[in-house]
Design an enzyme around this catalytic site. Sequence first.
Site, PDB file in Angstrom:
ATOM      1  N   GLN A  28     -17.316 -49.424   6.849  1.00 60.96           N
ATOM      2  CA  GLN A  28     -16.825 -48.737   5.548  1.00 60.96           C
ATOM      3  C   GLN A  28     -15.372 -48.702   5.701  1.00 60.96           C
ATOM      4  O   GLN A  28     -14.524 -48.810   5.097  1.00 60.96           O
ATOM      5  CB  GLN A  28     -17.380 -47.592   5.366  1.00 60.96           C
ATOM      6  N   TYR A  55     -26.169 -49.578  13.287  1.00 59.17           N
ATOM      7  CA  TYR A  55     -25.201 -49.534  12.399  1.00 59.17           C
ATOM      8  C   TYR A  55     -24.272 -50.659  12.495  1.00 59.17           C
ATOM      9  O   TYR A  55     -23.849 -50.839  13.571  1.00 59.17           O
ATOM     10  CB  TYR A  55     -24.472 -48.063  12.834  1.00 59.17           C
ATOM     11  N   SER A 153     -36.480 -39.449  15.440  1.00 57.38           N
ATOM     12  CA  SER A 153     -35.813 -39.366  13.932  1.00 57.38           C
ATOM     13  C   SER A 153     -36.585 -39.677  12.913  1.00 57.38           C
ATOM     14  O   SER A 153     -37.252 -40.765  12.963  1.00 57.38           O
ATOM     15  CB  SER A 153     -34.619 -40.519  13.784  1.00 57.38           C
ATOM     16  N   SER A 207     -27.221 -36.137   6.653  1.00 61.46           N
ATOM     17  CA  SER A 207     -27.082 -36.241   5.297  1.00 61.46           C
ATOM     18  C   SER A 207     -27.006 -34.580   4.754  1.00 61.46           C
ATOM     19  O   SER A 207     -27.687 -34.281   3.571  1.00 61.46           O
ATOM     20  CB  SER A 207     -28.108 -37.026   4.468  1.00 61.46           C
ATOM     21  N   PRO A 208     -26.339 -33.681   5.351  1.00 62.02           N
ATOM     22  CA  PRO A 208     -26.369 -32.175   5.071  1.00 62.02           C
ATOM     23  C   PRO A 208     -25.688 -32.143   3.975  1.00 62.02           C
ATOM     24  O   PRO A 208     -26.105 -31.068   3.161  1.00 62.02           O
ATOM     25  CB  PRO A 208     -25.560 -31.394   6.192  1.00 62.02           C
TER      26      PRO A 208
END
Length: 340
Positions: A28, A55, A153, A207-208
Amino acid sequence: MVNYEFLGNSGLKVSNLIYGNWLTHGSQVEEDAATACVHAALDHGITSFDTADVYANGAAESVLGRALAGENRDDIEILTKVYWPTGRRRHNDAGLSRKHIMTSIDNSLRRLGTDYVDVYQAHRYDVETPIEETMQAFADVVRAGKALYIGVSEWTAEQIKYAHDFSKELGFQVISNQPQYNMLYRVIEPEVIPMSEQCGINQIVFSPMAQGVLSGKYKVGEEPPAGSRATDAKGGARTIQRFLSDEILRAVANLKPIADELGITQAQLALAWVLQNDNVTSAIIGATRPEQIAENVVAADITVPDELLYKIDRVLEDVIIDDPRLTWENAPHERPEIKR
């Protein structure tokens, strides 16, 4: 300021905010910007860095490795993961087989430019490999000094119990689980957290901020801000969609008065909220600009009073997702598709 907490039933301390590079490094943002964010994290006391071999098909690990080059290795903690297809994506290039784990740890260490990782994590549970084989491979990785500890995870409570029991038999430690967890998505609370507490395992949550939705920057009836995750065609837009309903955005907008009462931003409120769970050691944050790091670290030692926690629950009660079955239902039930 950032604090340092023990991870699970171990002597390893990690920063309670961990810098993660999912959807950013190698994808990104440009490498110069990614490196600037890593250095900003270090400047603000963040010593722990989370990545994964999948990733950007290894590029994220490489970018992180170059960004950390020259840092004292003893002063930082590096976490990476194995499971999803990588490399050429051939028939043995996915899952938690002994072959894939042994190949993947060496490739990750090469890309990261280090002799070991602090925590090596099973990115998902592999239903097609015997758990005994997976745990034995992880034990051998630890004994070889290539990883100090093992984590998992998005494993279910039952799977976490498997990991704990087998690792204990084999003489190494599974110390962490990395699930999605935030004010809106609470599926780990009914089963995963109680089992983790029983097994001496802590959560490192991703993703908090619900992919940025809890920051309040997405508004009902308005186009997503330019450059935001919701406009990222490389993967961000897909992952955030489930949190962009009008019902959720209206509820999130009602969090602003609560944040205002504490004199903080909605993003800081979201981070402080997850860190207040006793079984959460750290929250993973990402950034595309260094100044985002400075904003996030403010949340590292904020305490949200009980009365405001209650208000948060009331504001969000109609949009909270807390069904524990979703951990299993959203997991892969076979290995990901590979090339033939």
